[in-house]
Design a protein around this motif. Structure first.
Motif, PDB file in Angstrom:
ATOM      1  N   GLY A 121     -15.021 -17.150 -26.198  1.00 16.97           N
ATOM      2  CA  GLY A 121     -15.310 -16.949 -24.783  1.00 16.97           C
ATOM      3  C   GLY A 121     -16.797 -16.954 -24.509  1.00 16.97           C
ATOM      4  O   GLY A 121     -17.566 -17.689 -25.121  1.00 16.97           O
ATOM      5  N   MET A 122     -17.211 -16.075 -23.575  1.00 14.48           N
ATOM      6  CA  MET A 122     -18.617 -16.020 -23.187  1.00 14.48           C
ATOM      7  C   MET A 122     -19.469 -15.413 -24.293  1.00 14.48           C
ATOM      8  O   MET A 122     -20.611 -15.809 -24.500  1.00 14.48           O
ATOM      9  CB  MET A 122     -18.766 -15.224 -21.895  1.00 14.48           C
ATOM     10  N   SER A 123     -18.940 -14.421 -24.975  1.00 17.51           N
ATOM     11  CA  SER A 123     -19.577 -13.874 -26.174  1.00 17.51           C
ATOM     12  C   SER A 123     -18.503 -13.205 -27.008  1.00 17.51           C
ATOM     13  O   SER A 123     -17.560 -12.626 -26.472  1.00 17.51           O
ATOM     14  CB  SER A 123     -20.690 -12.877 -25.820  1.00 17.51           C
ATOM     15  N   ASP A 124     -18.615 -13.295 -28.316  1.00 15.83           N
ATOM     16  CA  ASP A 124     -17.631 -12.753 -29.252  1.00 15.83           C
ATOM     17  C   ASP A 124     -18.301 -11.786 -30.223  1.00 15.83           C
ATOM     18  O   ASP A 124     -19.532 -11.797 -30.396  1.00 15.83           O
ATOM     19  CB  ASP A 124     -16.994 -13.879 -30.071  1.00 15.83           C
ATOM     20  N   ILE A 125     -17.471 -10.999 -30.891  1.00 14.49           N
ATOM     21  CA  ILE A 125     -17.943 -10.134 -31.969  1.00 14.49           C
ATOM     22  C   ILE A 125     -17.815 -10.896 -33.286  1.00 14.49           C
ATOM     23  O   ILE A 125     -16.760 -11.459 -33.595  1.00 14.49           O
ATOM     24  CB  ILE A 125     -17.149  -8.819 -32.039  1.00 14.49           C
ATOM     25  N   PHE A 126     -18.902 -10.889 -34.061  1.00 17.25           N
ATOM     26  CA  PHE A 126     -18.947 -11.532 -35.371  1.00 17.25           C
ATOM     27  C   PHE A 126     -19.268 -10.487 -36.445  1.00 17.25           C
ATOM     28  O   PHE A 126     -19.731  -9.389 -36.143  1.00 17.25           O
ATOM     29  CB  PHE A 126     -20.015 -12.635 -35.402  1.00 17.25           C
ATOM     30  N   ILE A 145     -18.764 -14.510 -39.514  1.00 13.44           N
ATOM     31  CA  ILE A 145     -17.322 -14.718 -39.368  1.00 13.44           C
ATOM     32  C   ILE A 145     -16.903 -14.199 -37.999  1.00 13.44           C
ATOM     33  O   ILE A 145     -17.171 -13.042 -37.654  1.00 13.44           O
ATOM     34  CB  ILE A 145     -16.534 -13.972 -40.461  1.00 13.44           C
ATOM     35  N   ASN A 146     -16.274 -15.036 -37.210  1.00 10.72           N
ATOM     36  CA  ASN A 146     -15.750 -14.604 -35.917  1.00 10.72           C
ATOM     37  C   ASN A 146     -14.538 -13.705 -36.159  1.00 10.72           C
ATOM     38  O   ASN A 146     -13.645 -14.051 -36.933  1.00 10.72           O
ATOM     39  CB  ASN A 146     -15.357 -15.828 -35.082  1.00 10.72           C
ATOM     40  N   LEU A 147     -14.488 -12.535 -35.518  1.00 10.76           N
ATOM     41  CA  LEU A 147     -13.396 -11.598 -35.745  1.00 10.76           C
ATOM     42  C   LEU A 147     -12.084 -12.049 -35.126  1.00 10.76           C
ATOM     43  O   LEU A 147     -11.054 -11.395 -35.329  1.00 10.76           O
ATOM     44  CB  LEU A 147     -13.769 -10.206 -35.227  1.00 10.76           C
ATOM     45  N   ASP A 186     -22.802 -16.043 -28.895  1.00 14.18           N
ATOM     46  CA  ASP A 186     -22.088 -17.174 -28.299  1.00 14.18           C
ATOM     47  C   ASP A 186     -22.273 -18.420 -29.157  1.00 14.18           C
ATOM     48  O   ASP A 186     -22.220 -19.544 -28.666  1.00 14.18           O
ATOM     49  CB  ASP A 186     -22.562 -17.433 -26.871  1.00 14.18           C
ATOM     50  N   MET A 187     -22.463 -18.215 -30.454  1.00 16.36           N
ATOM     51  CA  MET A 187     -22.650 -19.341 -31.367  1.00 16.36           C
ATOM     52  C   MET A 187     -21.385 -20.193 -31.429  1.00 16.36           C
ATOM     53  O   MET A 187     -20.343 -19.838 -30.884  1.00 16.36           O
ATOM     54  CB  MET A 187     -23.024 -18.839 -32.769  1.00 16.36           C
ATOM     55  N   GLU A 188     -21.474 -21.325 -32.118  1.00 15.44           N
ATOM     56  CA  GLU A 188     -20.343 -22.227 -32.257  1.00 15.44           C
ATOM     57  C   GLU A 188     -19.141 -21.480 -32.840  1.00 15.44           C
ATOM     58  O   GLU A 188     -19.268 -20.700 -33.773  1.00 15.44           O
ATOM     59  CB  GLU A 188     -20.714 -23.400 -33.174  1.00 15.44           C
ATOM     60  N   ASP A 196     -30.665 -18.923 -34.027  1.00 17.50           N
ATOM     61  CA  ASP A 196     -30.855 -20.321 -33.655  1.00 17.50           C
ATOM     62  C   ASP A 196     -31.384 -20.380 -32.230  1.00 17.50           C
ATOM     63  O   ASP A 196     -31.034 -19.540 -31.399  1.00 17.50           O
ATOM     64  CB  ASP A 196     -29.534 -21.093 -33.773  1.00 17.50           C
ATOM     65  N   ASP A 197     -32.208 -21.381 -31.945  1.00 18.21           N
ATOM     66  CA  ASP A 197     -32.735 -21.537 -30.586  1.00 18.21           C
ATOM     67  C   ASP A 197     -31.648 -21.898 -29.581  1.00 18.21           C
ATOM     68  O   ASP A 197     -31.827 -21.713 -28.375  1.00 18.21           O
ATOM     69  CB  ASP A 197     -33.808 -22.636 -30.563  1.00 18.21           C
ATOM     70  N   ALA A 198     -30.500 -22.409 -30.073  1.00 24.67           N
ATOM     71  CA  ALA A 198     -29.472 -22.936 -29.175  1.00 24.67           C
ATOM     72  C   ALA A 198     -28.464 -21.885 -28.712  1.00 24.67           C
ATOM     73  O   ALA A 198     -27.658 -22.151 -27.818  1.00 24.67           O
ATOM     74  CB  ALA A 198     -28.731 -24.084 -29.864  1.00 24.67           C
TER      75      ALA A 198
END
Length: 659
Positions: free
Chosen positions: A306-311, A325-327, A300-302, A278-280
């Motif tokens: 935090g600042m960045s997560d593992i998906f 899926i956010n871990l 850092d998607m919805e 996504d552009d966002a």
């Protein structure tokens, strides 16, 4: 400049930076064995409990007998009854731990967590509880995790930024700013491109060259992942596709993951953007598990914590990708979690500054992550320690358990450029486990005991029969692996010890003391001693059987039912307090009341005799006529208030005389 700053801006404001068991079996007595009249006390306890006669002590012993034989379903049942009976009483916290472990083994994880928490709260000094609550001092944990092996700065590193190594066939694929061309204003170095280096005969890597132009563009490309068949590659690139450079509403060019397929000419083409780009927001740093069923990445998607997560996303059979899926909080924090990697054992590695570390980004691991994720089991986070981690940024961990090669990136002191790729050989780590099998009470060596080594799933790996020295030794065990030791011997309760080998090579000594579980019944034996029957309590000045006395008499009843040829003499004794005549009459009434209880429960009266001895057979010097009874403690007097159940005959053998 650090490469993590490069990836920061090329990425976003998010500043991306940059391992049960099979149930234990206990040998059942055959007919010949029964003829020797060996008594397995755990069977008696089970019969008593199933008849509805239960005490805290009985349930403890019964549950333990199943727990130590790895019969966890039964252990959970009886520990559960123990907890219910002991709800408002003090209990050794070890029972909470055992109950939690037993519940976990039957996949009742939510209930297990409850008791593990209670265990941790009951004894905050216990390391198991502290680990469960994640409150262990992180520096000591990191030092414990650290290992002594050499890391090498790769020859292919330059004085600019090189990072993110991944193996592909006989090549190493990595990102570098060495290529010249358009400069990235952030660090005044060229934009990142992907490179390959060939593996040399001495296992080093050289001859670095850019990947083909279909992959590399005039903007950033980095971090790649390949499917197990080597036909599909996922890689990170700026939001630049089909010659279109896009930004979000704030004017930031984000990162995206792209997919490329290997054509018949051995070139990468059919490049496409994955559907969750996504552009966002940014997505970056893909990795794929060994089965090719899961793709992991940072974003850092919805829904990011935090600042960045593992998906994670599923890779479907047709090659399409599922929904991210956010871990969750087991992995992610309010800080940065990035550069995931999953090895062939299903261990998840990633870098983070949200957990306690040595400084900057540290590499962390969750062992057996994929299996635990699938089964919704609790996860333990480990800092991998030195020399992988340092006070600087350490990230982009990769290892090949087949070739024992490993790689990571660091901007630590002593490197060639901003970020350098380091290599290491995964060190061999072998453990020795040993012990001596002894009788728990006498500490005598048990010759001929069978000791079995099993893996965590209960599969037999090795077996030894101990000799005259009672010693056993298993060598060449792997580090950081879970094992079981099972020790069996005739007339003893089988024990199992589950343990996990540490990260460093060393000898482990396993406690190998066995408790007798079978006793050869002979004429003149006292069942009260064999069955650990304490005083048969009666109310003051009364001879009626109380409930707590019934529990103990049920043990005697079970033995009489098991051995129909057995006859016993019931003997009741008192202490010296009170007149001798009164004590004799009271003990006589109690002995006959005990006999009548057993007759009422179906025992032939001819098999039972009963007599009260009052204070005439004291077992110590607490006689009131010869000494001042006040010199004796209540415990000493209690030794004289005893019941005996003497075997007068069994299997045709008689006790020579009544003692």
């Amino acid at each position: 400049m650090k490469t993590h700053k490069i990836i920061c801006t090329l990425a976003l404001t998010l500043v991306f930076s940059m391992g049960y068991s099979q149930k234990g079996k206990v040998r059942e007595a055959n007919e010949a064995y029964d003829n020797l009249a060996y008594l397995k006390t755990s069977e008696i306890l089970l019969e008593v409990a199933e008849n509805g006669y239960k005490t805290v002590n009985l349930l403890q012993k019964l549950a333990n007998s199943f727990y130590f034989n790895n019969k966890m379903e039964e252990a959970a049942k009886w520990y559960g009854e123990l907890m219910a009976m002991n709800e408002n009483e003090d209990l050794d916290p070890e029972y909470y731990f055992r109950y939690g472990q037993a519940l976990k083994s039957i996949e009742n994880y939510s209930e297990s967590d409850k008791w593990m928490k209670k265990f941790a709260e009951s004894d905050r000094s216990d390391l198991r509880g502290r680990a469960f609550l994640s409150t262990v001092d992180y520096l000591s944990m990191i030092e414990e995790a650290s290992r002594d092996f050499e890391v090498k700065n790769l020859e292919i590193n330059t004085d600019v930024s090189d990072f993110g190594a991944t193996q592909y066939k006989n090549q190493l694929i990595f990102a570098s700013t060495r290529g010249g061309g358009k400069e990235y204003k952030w660090n005044e170095q060229p934009y990142l491109d992907l490179y390959s280096a060939d593996k040399q005969e001495n296992n080093s890597y050289g001859n670095a060259k850019q990947l083909d132009s279909e992959i590399n563009t005039k903007f950033h490309e980095s971090t790649v992942a390949f499917t197990p068949d080597d036909q599909v590659m996922y890689f990170t690139r700026n939001n630049y596709f089909n010659k279109k450079y896009k930004k979000d509403e704030e004017g930031t060019n984000r990162l995206k993951i792209f997919k490329a397929t290997l054509n018949d000419d051995g070139e990468w083409d059919d490049i496409e953007s994955v559907h969750f780009n996504d552009d966002a927001y940014s997505v970056a740093h893909p990795t794929i598990n060994v089965k090719g069923t899961k793709l992991y990445f940072a974003s850092d998607m919805e829904g990011t914590l935090g600042m960045s997560d593992i998906f994670m996303v599923d890779i479907n059979a047709d090659g399409t990708l599922g929904d991210p899926i956010n871990l969750g909080p087991s992995v992610n924090t309010e800080g940065q979690e990035t550069f995931p990697f999953v090895n062939s054992d299903g261990d998840l590695y990633f870098s983070s500054n949200g957990f306690n570390g040595l400084g900057g980004l540290d590499v962390f691991v969750i062992r057996d992550f994929e299996n635990k994720q699938e089964l919704s089991q609790p996860m333990a986070l480990e800092n991998v320690g030195r020399p992988i981690n340092s006070p600087m940024d350490d990230f982009a961990y990769y290892e090949n358990l087949g070739t024992k090669e490993g790689f990571f990136t660091s901007n630590r002191d002593g490197g060639k450029g901003d970020d350098d790729i380091y290599s290491f050989m995964i060190p061999e780590c072998e453990q020795i486990v040993e012990g001596i099998v002894k009788d728990q009470e006498t500490e005598e060596i048990i010759v001929g005991a069978k000791v079995t080594l099993l893996d965590k799933d209960g599969n037999q790996l090795e077996q030894q029969i101990v000799g005259a020295d009672g010693a056993y030794k298993f060598e060449n065990l792997e580090c950081e692996k879970e094992y079981l030791i099972r020790i069996e011997a005739d007339q003893y309760a089988t024990i199992e010890e589950r343990f996990t080998t540490p990260k460093k090579p060393q000898k482990l000594e396993i406690k190998s003391n066995l408790q007798r579980d079978e006793v050869e019944l002979e004429p003149c034996a006292d069942l009260a001693k064999i069955l650990d029957i304490p005083i048969i309590y009666f109310d003051f000045d009364k001879s009626n059987i109380r409930y707590d006395a019934e529990v103990e008499l049920q043990k005697v009843l079970a033995v009489l039912n098991k051995y129909p040829t057995m006859t016993i003499d019931i003997r009741s004794h008192t202490d010296c307090r009170g007149t001798a005549s009164y004590n004799e009459k009271l003990s006589e009434r109690r002995a006959k009341s005990t006999r009548q209880y057993l007759v009422d429960k179906g025992v032939d009266a001819d098999r039972l005799t009963a007599k009260g001895y009052g204070e005439s057979r004291l077992v110590n010097d607490c006689g009131c006529e010869t000494t001042d009874d006040t010199n004796c403690s209540e415990e000493e007097h209690q030794l004289n208030r005893r019941s005996e159940f003497i075997v007068t005959s069994i299997n045709g053998k008689k006790c020579p005389e009544k003692n």
